[in-house]
Design a protein around this motif. Structure first.
Motif, PDB file in Angstrom:
ATOM      1  N   TYR A   1     -19.208  -0.596 -15.966  1.00  0.00           N
ATOM      2  CA  TYR A   1     -18.489  -1.544 -15.123  1.00  0.00           C
ATOM      3  C   TYR A   1     -17.349  -0.808 -14.443  1.00  0.00           C
ATOM      4  CZ  TYR A   1     -20.967  -4.872 -18.108  1.00  0.00           C
ATOM      5  OH  TYR A   1     -21.932  -5.558 -18.794  1.00  0.00           O
ATOM      6  N   GLU A   2     -17.367  -0.793 -13.121  1.00  0.00           N
ATOM      7  CA  GLU A   2     -16.415   0.019 -12.367  1.00  0.00           C
ATOM      8  C   GLU A   2     -15.095  -0.679 -12.089  1.00  0.00           C
ATOM      9  OE1 GLU A   2     -16.845   3.185 -11.769  1.00  0.00           O
ATOM     10  OE2 GLU A   2     -18.795   3.071 -12.759  1.00  0.00           O
ATOM     11  N   ASN A   3     -15.069  -2.011 -12.152  1.00  0.00           N
ATOM     12  CA  ASN A   3     -13.853  -2.746 -11.802  1.00  0.00           C
ATOM     13  C   ASN A   3     -12.886  -2.829 -12.972  1.00  0.00           C
ATOM     14  OD1 ASN A   3     -14.507  -3.523  -9.060  1.00  0.00           O
ATOM     15  ND2 ASN A   3     -16.079  -4.822  -9.952  1.00  0.00           N
ATOM     16  N   ALA A   4     -11.601  -2.579 -12.684  1.00  0.00           N
ATOM     17  CA  ALA A   4     -10.563  -2.752 -13.692  1.00  0.00           C
ATOM     18  C   ALA A   4     -10.092  -4.198 -13.667  1.00  0.00           C
ATOM     19  CB  ALA A   4      -9.396  -1.811 -13.400  1.00  0.00           C
ATOM     20  N   HIS A   5      -9.643  -4.705 -14.804  1.00  0.00           N
ATOM     21  CA  HIS A   5      -9.189  -6.091 -14.923  1.00  0.00           C
ATOM     22  C   HIS A   5      -7.827  -6.123 -15.591  1.00  0.00           C
ATOM     23  CE1 HIS A   5     -13.060  -7.753 -13.696  1.00  0.00           C
ATOM     24  NE2 HIS A   5     -13.634  -6.867 -14.479  1.00  0.00           N
ATOM     25  N   ASP A   6      -6.760  -6.019 -14.803  1.00  0.00           N
ATOM     26  CA  ASP A   6      -5.415  -6.077 -15.356  1.00  0.00           C
ATOM     27  C   ASP A   6      -5.188  -7.443 -16.008  1.00  0.00           C
ATOM     28  OD1 ASP A   6      -4.778  -3.527 -14.485  1.00  0.00           O
ATOM     29  OD2 ASP A   6      -4.011  -4.227 -12.555  1.00  0.00           O
TER      30      ASP A   6
END
Length: 199
Positions: free
Chosen positions: A130-135
């Motif tokens: 999964y390439e997206n970061a989730h702050d």
């Protein structure tokens, strides 16, 4: 557990309804969501009609574009009267057509809570990135059986049966089972990605 074909149809319908509802709540057109999620408009349309079997990676991109976690796409719409109890016999599992991994939401569907519990069965040799970061989103992975590698950013953790990894999803993450045996683990997710924090 439900019959596999019926369960797959049920989950595809649930994902379709959930994506439509979340997009409507945010006032996004298909084109706008396509831009935010980096998923084509045609694929989004197929997902919203329940006519596609998108991979976990595609669904995670859609979830990121909507400002929610992947687990949220498998939920029913939150409701004031939702039951706080999740019955084992009523749960459905979803199979990623690319990696073959199966996930099942354990938490009560539609019940308003900042915490979600997900069960994952990961085939031998499977890998998902999964390439997206989730702050603002945190999760813990508790291995029940087998061994997996979890790479967060540039750091890789090898987890064996009984091990638990706590992490913030502020970097890309990759799961890999390098062994010849399936792995089984529990994921506990807390927090949600603020919609207005996304591009």
């Amino acid at each position: 557990m439900k019959d596999e074909s019926a369960a797959a149809s049920d989950i595809n319908s649930r994902i379709a309804a959930r994506v439509r509802a979340l997009r409507a709540q945010r006032g996004l057109t298909l084109e706008a969501l396509a831009t935010r999620s980096e998923v084509s408009r045609s694929m989004l349309s197929l997902v919203e009609r329940g006519e596609s079997s998108p991979t976990a990676v595609v669904l995670e991109k859609i979830a990121s574009g909507l400002g929610v976690t992947l687990a949220a796409l498998f939920d029913d719409e939150p409701a004031a009267e939702s039951s706080p109890v999740s019955k084992a016999a009523e749960r459905s599992s979803w199979r990623d057509p690319q990696s073959g991994y199966r996930r099942c939401n354990i938490s009560p569907p539609g019940y308003p809570s900042p915490i979600r519990i997900v069960e994952v069965k990961f085939p031998a040799g499977a890998s998902v990135a999964y390439e997206n970061a989730h702050d603002g989103v945190h999760q813990q992975i508790w291995v029940q059986q087998g061994r997996i590698e979890v790479t967060l950013g540039t750091r890789t953790h090898t987890l064996e049966e009984g091990d638990c990894l706590a992490m913030a999803l502020d970097q890309p993450v990759r799961f890999h089972n390098r062994t010849r045996k399936p792995a089984h683990y529990i994921v506990v997710i807390a927090g949600e990605l603020p919609f207005n924090a996304r591009k």
